[in-house]
Design a protein around this motif. Structure first.
Motif, short mmCIF file in Angstrom:
data_model
loop_
_atom_site.label_atom_id
_atom_site.label_comp_id
_atom_site.label_asym_id
_atom_site.label_seq_id
_atom_site.Cartn_x
_atom_site.Cartn_y
_atom_site.Cartn_z
N ILE B 29 0.85 -1.20 0.00
CA ILE B 29 0.00 0.00 0.00
C ILE B 29 0.89 1.25 0.00
O ILE B 29 0.65 2.22 -0.72
N ALA B 30 1.94 1.21 0.84
CA ALA B 30 2.81 2.37 1.00
C ALA B 30 3.49 2.75 -0.30
O ALA B 30 3.82 3.92 -0.53
N ALA B 31 3.68 1.77 -1.19
CA ALA B 31 4.38 2.03 -2.45
C ALA B 31 3.66 3.12 -3.25
O ALA B 31 4.29 3.90 -3.96
N ALA B 32 2.34 3.19 -3.10
CA ALA B 32 1.56 4.19 -3.84
C ALA B 32 1.89 5.61 -3.39
O ALA B 32 1.60 6.57 -4.08
N PHE B 33 2.50 5.76 -2.22
CA PHE B 33 2.81 7.09 -1.68
C PHE B 33 4.17 7.61 -2.13
O PHE B 33 4.58 8.69 -1.74
N GLU B 34 4.89 6.82 -2.93
CA GLU B 34 6.18 7.22 -3.50
C GLU B 34 7.15 7.78 -2.46
O GLU B 34 7.70 8.87 -2.63
N GLN B 35 7.30 7.04 -1.39
CA GLN B 35 8.28 7.40 -0.37
C GLN B 35 9.56 6.60 -0.62
O GLN B 35 9.59 5.69 -1.43
N ASP B 36 10.62 6.97 0.10
CA ASP B 36 11.88 6.22 0.03
C ASP B 36 11.75 5.02 0.98
O ASP B 36 11.72 5.20 2.19
N VAL B 37 11.65 3.82 0.41
CA VAL B 37 11.32 2.65 1.22
C VAL B 37 12.48 1.66 1.31
O VAL B 37 13.11 1.34 0.29
N SER B 38 12.76 1.20 2.53
CA SER B 38 13.69 0.10 2.73
C SER B 38 13.00 -1.00 3.53
O SER B 38 12.11 -0.71 4.34
N LEU B 39 13.40 -2.23 3.28
CA LEU B 39 12.91 -3.35 4.08
C LEU B 39 14.10 -4.01 4.75
O LEU B 39 15.17 -4.11 4.14
N ALA B 40 13.92 -4.44 5.98
CA ALA B 40 14.98 -5.21 6.63
C ALA B 40 14.38 -6.49 7.18
O ALA B 40 13.26 -6.51 7.69
N PHE B 41 15.13 -7.57 7.03
CA PHE B 41 14.71 -8.86 7.57
C PHE B 41 15.73 -9.28 8.62
O PHE B 41 16.92 -9.46 8.31
N ILE B 42 15.25 -9.37 9.85
CA ILE B 42 16.15 -9.76 10.95
C ILE B 42 15.46 -10.80 11.84
O ILE B 42 14.24 -11.01 11.73
#
Lengths: 134, 134
Positions: B29-42
């Protein structure tokens, strides 16, 4: 400061909602603005108007609902319940109930159902987004 | 609308609790807001992007294919904790090949995954505006 809150756990099982409530109240008392409180995951259960705790216990739903009518400047604190998380957990307002052909609704009128975009918007618009949960 | 740096921390196994699935819903959903996005898997979150997931025996929806869509949503900064992999006897070869097409390099297909230490992750987190933890 403009602050938004995310609550990821249900009431009574977990203290997240209680802590978030105390934090929100304290922030308002200090003159901060609460832009939005967003209920996600089992956090959506905090909006059930059918909640009936024992008389000597706190009523978490009503506490949130009462907060809804008094922000710092007299404006409403927005209590927003994620629609996708709510529907899969049997939390419905009148409109969602009729849309899905279900003969009842349980969202407290102080809360409103909306989409995840409201969470992202809260993150963008607020100076801080504070998350409560595991 | 202004652009902020968002990081999503995925800390839990894909099945067993709903956090991973509902985190992915937020990211998409957030992708539609065109923000700078990072994902982390820990922590156990590294299991979310493990190859060859099969949920036939547990009656859960296998949503692991959805992670492949992240590249199309311009989510191409995917950090995986080296320590979390090692503690679980895993390596980068056990992960799904998550890729994106680099528009600045003639749409060459590149990996989105970066294996980093927890110290490096700490630094990346400190550079974010909003950190959502699931």
């Amino acid at each position: 400061m403009k602050i938004s809150i995310q609550i990821n756990e249900g009431p009574y099982q977990h203290q997240a909602s209680d802590s978030a409530y105390q934090f929100t109240k304290a922030a308002i008392a200090k003159g901060h603005e609460i832009f939005r409180v967003f209920f996600y995951h089992d956090g959506v259960d905090n909006a059930s108007r059918f909640t009936v705790p024992p008389q000597d216990d706190r009523h978490i739903v009503n506490k949130w609902a009462e907060l809804g009518i008094k922000n710092a400047d007299g404006s409403d604190v927005e209590l927003v319940v994620c629609v996708a998380a709510a529907l899969r957990r049997g939390m419905l307002d009148e409109s969602e109930a009729s849309k899905n052909g279900i003969d009842g609704n349980n969202i407290h009128p102080a809360f409103r159902i909306s989409g995840l975009g409201q969470l992202i918007e809260a993150g963008i618009q607020s100076d801080r987004l504070v998350v409560f949960g595991d | 609308m202004s652009t902020k740096k968002f990081i999503y921390l995925n800390r839990k196994a894909p099945y067993g609790t709903v956090y991973a699935l509902e985190s992915l819903e937020v990211v998409l959903i957030a992708a539609a807001f065109e923000q700078d996005v990072s994902l982390a898997f820990i922590d156990d979150g590294v299991y979310q992007i493990i190859k060859g997931q099969n949920t036939d025996g547990i009656g859960m929806k296998n949503f692991s294919k959805t992670y492949h869509a992240l590249g199309d949503y311009d989510v191409n900064k995917i950090y995986v904790s080296a320590e979390s992999l090692e503690e679980r006897g895993l390596s980068v070869d056990d992960l799904m090949p998550l890729t994106y097409e680099d528009e600045d390099d003639d749409w060459a297909e590149k990996t989105s995954i970066k294996i980093i230490s927890n110290v490096q992750l700490t630094k990346i987190m400190s550079e974010q505006d909003v950190c959502l933890s699931f």
